[in-house]
Write an enzyme that holds these catalytic residues in place. Structure first.
Site, short mmCIF file in Angstrom:
data_model
loop_
_atom_site.label_atom_id
_atom_site.label_comp_id
_atom_site.label_asym_id
_atom_site.label_seq_id
_atom_site.Cartn_x
_atom_site.Cartn_y
_atom_site.Cartn_z
N ASN A 1 -16.03 -25.96 13.53
CA ASN A 1 -15.10 -26.97 14.02
C ASN A 1 -14.76 -28.03 12.97
O ASN A 1 -13.66 -28.57 12.99
CB ASN A 1 -15.69 -27.66 15.26
CG ASN A 1 -14.98 -28.94 15.60
OD1 ASN A 1 -13.85 -28.93 16.10
ND2 ASN A 1 -15.62 -30.07 15.32
N ALA B 1 -2.40 -24.65 4.88
CA ALA B 1 -2.69 -23.45 4.10
C ALA B 1 -4.14 -23.01 4.28
O ALA B 1 -4.44 -21.81 4.39
CB ALA B 1 -2.41 -23.71 2.62
N LYS C 1 -6.05 -23.57 6.93
CA LYS C 1 -6.22 -23.03 8.28
C LYS C 1 -5.63 -21.62 8.38
O LYS C 1 -6.15 -20.77 9.10
CB LYS C 1 -5.58 -23.96 9.31
CG LYS C 1 -6.34 -25.27 9.52
CD LYS C 1 -7.78 -25.03 9.93
CE LYS C 1 -8.49 -26.32 10.31
NZ LYS C 1 -9.92 -26.08 10.64
N SER D 1 -5.52 -24.20 13.53
CA SER D 1 -4.51 -25.15 13.97
C SER D 1 -3.14 -24.52 14.01
O SER D 1 -2.85 -23.55 13.30
CB SER D 1 -4.50 -26.34 12.99
OG SER D 1 -3.36 -27.15 13.17
N TYR E 1 -3.96 -28.57 4.17
CA TYR E 1 -4.67 -28.35 5.44
C TYR E 1 -4.10 -27.13 6.15
O TYR E 1 -4.84 -26.24 6.60
CB TYR E 1 -4.53 -29.59 6.32
CG TYR E 1 -4.97 -29.40 7.75
CD1 TYR E 1 -6.32 -29.46 8.10
CD2 TYR E 1 -4.03 -29.19 8.77
CE1 TYR E 1 -6.73 -29.29 9.41
CE2 TYR E 1 -4.43 -29.02 10.08
CZ TYR E 1 -5.78 -29.07 10.40
OH TYR E 1 -6.18 -28.90 11.71
N GLY F 1 -19.83 -31.64 15.34
CA GLY F 1 -19.90 -31.66 16.81
C GLY F 1 -20.17 -33.00 17.44
O GLY F 1 -20.40 -33.07 18.65
#
Length: 250
Positions: A82, A149, A151, A134, A147, A11
């Site tokens: 996040n 895969a 997500k 994403s 990345y 964050g």
């Protein structure tokens, strides 16, 4: 969100900073974590998040951070997963160790956070998880294949936990398109190239981190009281279909 305690991984910068600023403006108390302490923390109306150094790829560090945050505040109401991302790399040229790190950051970190936070979220009576995914989860992602895969797996995790944890804890996801962060220009190229990238989005602009934060805030708030297991697209309309470039009068 006054009186609510919100945890945001990663964050301190980029999209995470926009999420944090949005929740701070709504009155929440923020706890954030990252591998390295930022030079300065977001200040919204004289209120700042509390930073803890922790690697979200390490389950023990995650559990320690979350337990300490719950002890400080007496509750945890919202978790935003996040932390994530991946540098561009040709799949066949990258090492197995590289792929393992990408998968760990973008999938297992969310697993560890959800697992450690669940008892506190359930106890709060209105717990909410928001996972950041994403556009790469649902379309080819050459150069960041693992990345994408990972997500996609997070979106699957979102739906499964929404059912498993109902009705005590709501679990949703925000699927991000391209976002304008301080590093965007460096990633996409010079100003001219950046404009070409923006033109691939129907709205013609990249999202701001605060727009991602607004979607997270809505999903975490009572306004979304009957929403769980959802994936909310915040992508400006996605991407122009490639065939339109070759279609007369399109």
């Amino acid at each position: 969100m006054r009186g609510k305690v919100v945890l945001v991984t990663g964050g301190a910068r980029g999209v995470g900073d926009g999420i944090v600023s949005t929740f701070l403006a709504a009155g929440a108390e923020l706890e954030i974590c990252g591998r390295s302490e930022p030079a300065e923390l977001r200040d919204t109306g004289g209120r700042r998040p509390r930073f803890t150094r922790a690697d979200v790829r390490d389950a023990a560090q995650v559990a320690t951070w979350i337990a300490a945050a719950a002890d400080r505040h007496g509750r945890i109401d919202v978790v935003v997963n996040n932390a994530g991302g991946a540098p561009f790399a040709d799949f066949s040229a990258a090492s197995p160790r590289f792929h393992d790190k990408v998968a760990s950051l973008n999938l297992m970190a969310a697993v560890y956070v959800c697992h450690a936070a669940y008892p506190y979220l359930r106890e709060s009576g209105s717990g909410s998880v928001v996972n950041i995914t994403s556009i790469s989860a649902r379309r080819p992602s050459p150069g960041t294949a693992v990345y994408g895969a990972a997500k996609a797996a997070v979106e699957s995790l979102t739906g499964s936990l929404a059912v498993e944890w109902a009705p005590d804890v709501r679990v949703n996801a925000v699927s991000c398109g391209l976002v304008a962060t301080p590093g965007s220009m460096d990633h996409y190229g010079d100003e001219e190239q950046y404009a070409k990238v923006a033109a691939t989005i129907p709205r013609g602009v990249l999202a701001t981190p605060e727009e991602i934060g607004a979607a997270c805030l809505m999903l975490a708030s009572p306004l979304a009281g009957h929403i769980t297991g959802a994936v909310l697209n915040v992508d400006g309309g996605g991407e122009w279909p490639a065939f339109l470039q070759h279609t007369p009068n399109a």
